[in-house]
Design an enzyme around this catalytic site. Structure first.
Site, PDB file in Angstrom:
ATOM      1  N   GLU A   1       0.731  -1.084   0.168  1.00 25.75           N
ATOM      2  CA  GLU A   1       0.115  -0.112   0.018  1.00 25.75           C
ATOM      3  C   GLU A   1       0.998   1.250  -0.068  1.00 25.75           C
ATOM      4  OE1 GLU A   1      -3.803  -1.763   2.085  1.00 25.75           O
ATOM      5  OE2 GLU A   1      -2.384  -0.921   3.672  1.00 25.75           O
TER       6      GLU A   1
ATOM      7  N   CYS B   1       7.175  -6.677   6.688  1.00 22.22           N
ATOM      8  CA  CYS B   1       7.981  -6.080   7.443  1.00 22.22           C
ATOM      9  C   CYS B   1       8.847  -7.194   7.900  1.00 22.22           C
ATOM     10  CB  CYS B   1       7.616  -4.978   8.549  1.00 22.22           C
ATOM     11  SG  CYS B   1       8.727  -4.053   9.105  1.00 22.22           S
TER      12      CYS B   1
ATOM     13  N   CYS C   1       7.559  -4.569  15.588  1.00 17.44           N
ATOM     14  CA  CYS C   1       6.996  -3.612  16.636  1.00 17.44           C
ATOM     15  C   CYS C   1       5.748  -4.057  16.791  1.00 17.44           C
ATOM     16  CB  CYS C   1       6.879  -2.191  15.867  1.00 17.44           C
ATOM     17  SG  CYS C   1       8.422  -1.690  15.124  1.00 17.44           S
TER      18      CYS C   1
ATOM     19  N   CYS D   1       2.279  -2.068  15.583  1.00 11.71           N
ATOM     20  CA  CYS D   1       2.136  -1.678  13.868  1.00 11.71           C
ATOM     21  C   CYS D   1       1.442  -2.983  13.308  1.00 11.71           C
ATOM     22  CB  CYS D   1       3.448  -1.600  13.577  1.00 11.71           C
ATOM     23  SG  CYS D   1       3.314  -1.167  11.774  1.00 11.71           S
TER      24      CYS D   1
ATOM     25  N   SER E   1      12.522   6.680   6.879  1.00  4.61           N
ATOM     26  CA  SER E   1      12.103   6.522   8.399  1.00  4.61           C
ATOM     27  C   SER E   1      12.649   4.824   8.441  1.00  4.61           C
ATOM     28  CB  SER E   1      10.710   6.622   8.554  1.00  4.61           C
ATOM     29  OG  SER E   1      10.482   6.249  10.083  1.00  4.61           O
TER      30      SER E   1
ATOM     31  N   CYS F   1      -0.380   6.087   9.882  1.00  2.00           N
ATOM     32  CA  CYS F   1       0.844   5.231  10.183  1.00  2.00           C
ATOM     33  C   CYS F   1       0.507   4.067  10.794  1.00  2.00           C
ATOM     34  CB  CYS F   1       1.836   6.071  11.182  1.00  2.00           C
ATOM     35  SG  CYS F   1       2.502   7.508  10.613  1.00  2.00           S
TER      36      CYS F   1
END
Ligand code: SAH
Length: 346
Positions: free
Chosen positions: A94, A114, A118, A121, A197, A339
């Protein structure tokens, strides 16, 4: 069907030039094809009208031009647009267009899923399937730029690598995509308008400094206390705050560019005086600014945004020590585009 032919956009300009030499043609044909592929964004060899029919047929036999396909486009009531992007092997990532008065920002993905874990997330819950190729990252930017012109009447102004994935775990491809985005043969954007980031991978932050990159760096800090950070970002056991600090000092000494720390304040996790003091201390190591991000709930309520009083305490303490701080409001929450909400729900 996944094609067995090679994706021509995986070749550098030099490789394209050598390819043409290897088939007894002129090297400059390689440069011509490169321009078609990147600055003109061609989707087929037949568009390359300055090549002979034979050359085009030869390219068709040996290569494909893979492009991403914007599969679904969702619009938020606040103007944010989320693209679900289909890749050549049918995986989906996305990307998000975030319009404000002053700028339009593309938030792009660097991995399918990923590499990191985390706990707050949504993307981390998808396991990492693969890294994106440079062209797949570049195409997300091109798609958002088109949408920005179409729906907001202006070109894209900024890019943030804050979509799915950990950019520094796909280092080479992310840097190659940025080379293309910033080069005149690509989109010609200034690297000053790009922010990468990272959750904080010290070795790779040092490598960025060594490679003399010109874009900005943001670090998702979320806690300046090792024990707390490990709880919310378990990988931090291996990438400690001490190593992170050292890598950021290294970055600053080489680049002289300020770091941005992204920081969410959660109830009962990092909303106490000790948390604030630890952040203020950490912020003194390297010139920086703090971006407090609103938490976007992703699950059963294990994590909760701290009350605004806690955020005010952070702001007051940081400002007292002249550390710049901003608060980032969430955008596109109604379409799961904010986010940490990117999880291919569609
Ligand atoms: N892996 C990179 C980039 C992707 S995440 C990184 O960690 O920086 C982009 C930002 O969104 C990070 O600051 C991340 O910590 C934050 N984020 C993740 N989940 C979130 C959530 N549920 N609400 C708000 N921000 C979140």
């Amino acid at each position: 069907m996944i094609s067995e032919k090679k994706d021509i956009r995986a070749l550098s300009k030099e490789e394209l030039r050598s390819f043409f030499e290897s088939i007894g043609d002129k090297a400059f044909r390689g440069s011509q094809v490169y321009e078609w592929l990147w600055s003109k964004g061609s989707h087929s060899f037949d568009e390359m009208t300055n090549l002979s029919k034979e050359t085009r047929a030869h390219l068709n036999e040996n290569f494909v031009i893979n492009h991403i396909k914007v599969d679904t486009l969702q619009k938020s009531s606040d103007g944010t647009i989320k693209n679900a992007v289909k890749l050549h092997d049918n995986l989906v990532v996305e990307s998000v267009l975030i319009p404000t008065k002053k700028r339009t920002t593309a938030c792009v993905s660097s991995q399918v899923g990923c590499s990191l874990d985390c706990t707050f997330c949504a993307t981390a819950r998808l396991k990492r399937m693969r890294n994106l190729n440079p062209d797949e990252i570049y195409d997300q930017v091109v798609a958002i730029d088109k949408e920005s012109r179409l729906y907001h009447d202006k070109p894209l102004s900024n890019i943030v690598f804050m979509g799915m994935g950990e950019p520094l775990m796909n280092y080479k491809n992310v840097l190659e995509s940025i080379d293309k985005i910033t080069s005149d043969e690509g989109l010609g954007m200034s690297p000053k308008r790009i922010t990468v980031s990272t959750s904080g991978v010290p070795k790779m932050i040092k490598k960025l400094a060594d490679d003399e990159v010109k874009f900005h760096l943001a670090v998702s800090l979320h806690s300046a206390i090792q024990e707390t950070r490990e709880q919310i970002m378990p990988f931090a056991k291996n990438f400690t705050l001490t190593d992170l600090r050292e890598s950021l000092e290294y970055w600053y000494n080489k680049t002289k560019r300020k770091i941005t720390y992204e920081y969410i304040v959660w109830k009962d996790i990092n909303d106490k005086r000790v948390d604030i003091e630890a952040l203020v201390t950490f912020c003194k190591y390297v010139p920086c600014k703090v971006n407090i991000i609103e938490y976007n709930p992703i699950d059963d309520g294990h994590f909760q945004q701290a009350p605004s009083r806690a955020i005010d305490d952070y702001i007051e303490a940081l400002e007292r020590d002249r550390i710049p701080v901003t608060v980032r409001r969430s955008r596109g929450k109604d379409i799961d585009a904010a986010c940490g909400q990117l999880a291919n729900k569609q």
